[in-house]
Design a protein around this motif. Structure first.
Motif, PDB file in Angstrom:
ATOM      1  N   ILE A   1     -23.813 -44.773  37.825  1.00 46.79           N
ATOM      2  CA  ILE A   1     -23.469 -46.061  39.092  1.00 46.79           C
ATOM      3  C   ILE A   1     -24.657 -46.078  40.196  1.00 46.79           C
ATOM      4  O   ILE A   1     -25.690 -46.776  40.448  1.00 46.79           O
ATOM      5  N   ALA A   2     -23.763 -45.145  40.987  1.00 47.49           N
ATOM      6  CA  ALA A   2     -24.443 -44.741  42.712  1.00 47.49           C
ATOM      7  C   ALA A   2     -25.949 -44.552  42.384  1.00 47.49           C
ATOM      8  O   ALA A   2     -26.832 -44.495  43.060  1.00 47.49           O
ATOM      9  N   LEU A   3     -26.775 -43.800  41.030  1.00 48.31           N
ATOM     10  CA  LEU A   3     -27.042 -43.181  41.020  1.00 48.31           C
ATOM     11  C   LEU A   3     -28.481 -44.579  41.196  1.00 48.31           C
ATOM     12  O   LEU A   3     -30.052 -44.224  41.250  1.00 48.31           O
ATOM     13  N   LYS A   4     -28.154 -45.377  40.009  1.00 51.13           N
ATOM     14  CA  LYS A   4     -29.149 -46.460  39.746  1.00 51.13           C
ATOM     15  C   LYS A   4     -28.941 -47.495  40.834  1.00 51.13           C
ATOM     16  O   LYS A   4     -30.405 -48.154  41.319  1.00 51.13           O
ATOM     17  N   ALA A   5     -28.114 -47.397  41.562  1.00 52.83           N
ATOM     18  CA  ALA A   5     -28.394 -48.393  42.707  1.00 52.83           C
ATOM     19  C   ALA A   5     -28.865 -47.696  44.275  1.00 52.83           C
ATOM     20  O   ALA A   5     -29.664 -48.080  44.671  1.00 52.83           O
ATOM     21  N   ALA A   6     -29.424 -46.067  43.980  1.00 56.98           N
ATOM     22  CA  ALA A   6     -29.722 -45.735  44.765  1.00 56.98           C
ATOM     23  C   ALA A   6     -31.574 -45.430  44.606  1.00 56.98           C
ATOM     24  O   ALA A   6     -31.434 -45.912  45.852  1.00 56.98           O
ATOM     25  N   LYS A   7     -31.864 -45.460  43.613  1.00 49.87           N
ATOM     26  CA  LYS A   7     -32.868 -45.671  42.893  1.00 49.87           C
ATOM     27  C   LYS A   7     -33.942 -44.484  44.042  1.00 49.87           C
ATOM     28  O   LYS A   7     -34.947 -45.406  44.443  1.00 49.87           O
ATOM     29  N   GLY A   8     -33.228 -43.412  44.303  1.00 50.86           N
ATOM     30  CA  GLY A   8     -33.863 -42.633  44.536  1.00 50.86           C
ATOM     31  C   GLY A   8     -34.058 -42.503  46.667  1.00 50.86           C
ATOM     32  O   GLY A   8     -34.557 -41.651  46.893  1.00 50.86           O
ATOM     33  N   ARG A   9     -33.918 -43.540  46.642  1.00 49.44           N
ATOM     34  CA  ARG A   9     -33.396 -44.332  48.114  1.00 49.44           C
ATOM     35  C   ARG A   9     -33.034 -42.836  49.640  1.00 49.44           C
ATOM     36  O   ARG A   9     -33.607 -42.890  50.397  1.00 49.44           O
ATOM     37  N   ILE A  10     -31.479 -42.504  48.640  1.00 53.58           N
ATOM     38  CA  ILE A  10     -30.861 -41.403  49.875  1.00 53.58           C
ATOM     39  C   ILE A  10     -30.485 -40.395  48.309  1.00 53.58           C
ATOM     40  O   ILE A  10     -30.325 -40.297  46.966  1.00 53.58           O
ATOM     41  N   PRO A  11     -30.317 -39.259  48.551  1.00 48.89           N
ATOM     42  CA  PRO A  11     -29.320 -37.997  47.479  1.00 48.89           C
ATOM     43  C   PRO A  11     -27.834 -38.497  47.104  1.00 48.89           C
ATOM     44  O   PRO A  11     -27.304 -39.037  48.456  1.00 48.89           O
ATOM     45  N   VAL A  12     -28.111 -38.692  46.037  1.00 46.15           N
ATOM     46  CA  VAL A  12     -26.329 -38.929  45.290  1.00 46.15           C
ATOM     47  C   VAL A  12     -25.718 -37.280  45.138  1.00 46.15           C
ATOM     48  O   VAL A  12     -25.996 -36.676  44.201  1.00 46.15           O
ATOM     49  N   LEU A  13     -24.712 -36.919  45.688  1.00 49.16           N
ATOM     50  CA  LEU A  13     -23.881 -35.767  45.374  1.00 49.16           C
ATOM     51  C   LEU A  13     -22.790 -36.217  44.969  1.00 49.16           C
ATOM     52  O   LEU A  13     -21.550 -37.403  45.187  1.00 49.16           O
ATOM     53  N   ALA A  14     -22.345 -35.539  43.654  1.00 48.82           N
ATOM     54  CA  ALA A  14     -21.459 -36.143  43.245  1.00 48.82           C
ATOM     55  C   ALA A  14     -20.535 -34.730  43.088  1.00 48.82           C
ATOM     56  O   ALA A  14     -20.149 -33.596  42.990  1.00 48.82           O
ATOM     57  N   ASN A  15     -19.140 -35.472  43.710  1.00 50.98           N
ATOM     58  CA  ASN A  15     -17.954 -35.124  44.114  1.00 50.98           C
ATOM     59  C   ASN A  15     -17.375 -33.762  43.263  1.00 50.98           C
ATOM     60  O   ASN A  15     -16.825 -34.536  41.644  1.00 50.98           O
TER      61      ASN A  15
END
Length: 304
Positions: free
Chosen positions: A66-80
């Motif tokens: 969900i986060a990756l699709k929302a971010a659309k590459g604009r910011i890094p998404v880190l998984a804890n």
């Protein structure tokens, strides 16, 4: 290979649920968009604030997606990664790698109080499996495992480890890390009500909690500190501090989800056994937030 040098405000996002405790994908994506629109620099999914301990591995992957699709590459998404065994951690990392997460924040050990040798080997195993940039989350206050500066020095040969989220509650640790390791690691302060102090000592960013509801204000604090406008930053920090104290609590999820609700950027739905606050606890937080909203500096106000 040139690895990223993360910096700025990385909220540890809350996981949004429906009333039946199922994951609210739309609500999670909407909240992420709100934070990106207000200038955050990255985010971390399913940390302590994201109720990781109540989620299945498949649900954690769902939230990352969900986060990756929302971010659309604009910011890094880190998984804890906060699994109870190395085996499960590697299974989670495999799934998250397939989704395309940008990196990981990893817990050296949870539930089991590992010694330094065990914790370091666990971190190495996760980093080698990920083959992506790693932030080590050091929180001996909550999890009783402490990777000290000398341990991070031992791990410095692992190229994938690029950052530390330091949550010892001992602000001296930042200077000790810098003195021993220079700029080998990016340093993120993980205690909300030590944000000003951490940035003043040279931290590269904040792993924010209250920043989930007040992203622009939190980004403004970071920007002002980077620009050396310390007096202006201090006034903003002093305004935020009563709310920042609410992150340093065993009820941080309840506290911060109530803040989300009062600010109008989320709901209080959470996974049991956690329950919404009642009585004096609730009234106290409602009072803190009401005062904050009444005195909110318009210059830095988050846009909805």
């Amino acid at each position: 290979m040139t690895l990223p040098r993360w910096k700025g405000i990385f909220p540890a996002i809350t996981t949004k649920f429906h009333a039946d405790e199922s994951i609210d994908a739309e609500g999670t994506a909407k909240h992420i968009e709100f934070q990106i629109a207000n200038g955050i620099h990255g985010l971390v999914t399913c940390g302590s604030l994201g109720e990781a301990s109540t989620l299945t591995l498949e649900e954690k992957l769902q939230v990352a997606d969900i986060a990756l699709k929302a971010a659309k590459g604009r910011i890094p998404v880190l998984a804890n990664v906060s699994e109870t065994s190395t085996r499960e951690a590697l299974r989670y990392i495999d799934g998250a790698n397939k989704l395309g997460v940008d990196g990981y924040m990893v817990m050296p050990s949870v539930i089991y109080v590992a010694d330094a040798r065990e914790a370091m080997l666990n971190v190495r195993a996760m980093a080698n499996a990920a083959q992506k940039p790693i932030m080590v989350y050091n929180n001996p206050v909550a999890y009783r495992v402490d990777l000290k500066p000398e341990h991070m020095q031992e791990l410095a040969d692992c190229e994938w480890i690029v950052a530390i989220k330091e949550s010892t509650d001992n602000i001296r640790r930042i200077t000790d890390l810098r003195n021993l390791l220079g700029t080998r690691y990016q340093l993120f302060l993980g205690v909300d009500d030590l944000a000003f102090e951490g940035l003043a000592l040279g931290c590269d960013g904040l792993l924010a909690g209250v920043g989930c509801a007040f992203p622009r204000e939190t980004v403004a604090l970071y920007d002002l500190m980077q620009e050396g406008k310390f007096a202006e930053a201090l006034k903003l920090y002093q305004w935020m501090t009563p709310m920042l104290h609410l992150d340093v609590s065993t009820k941080l999820v309840q506290n911060l989800k109530l803040i989300d609700l009062l600010v109008g950027v989320g709901s209080e739905h959470m996974r049991r056994p956690r329950l919404p606050l009642i009585g004096e606890e609730r009234a106290f937080i409602e009072g803190v937030v009401a005062k904050a909203l009444a005195t909110r500096p318009a210059k830095y106000q988050s846009v909805m």
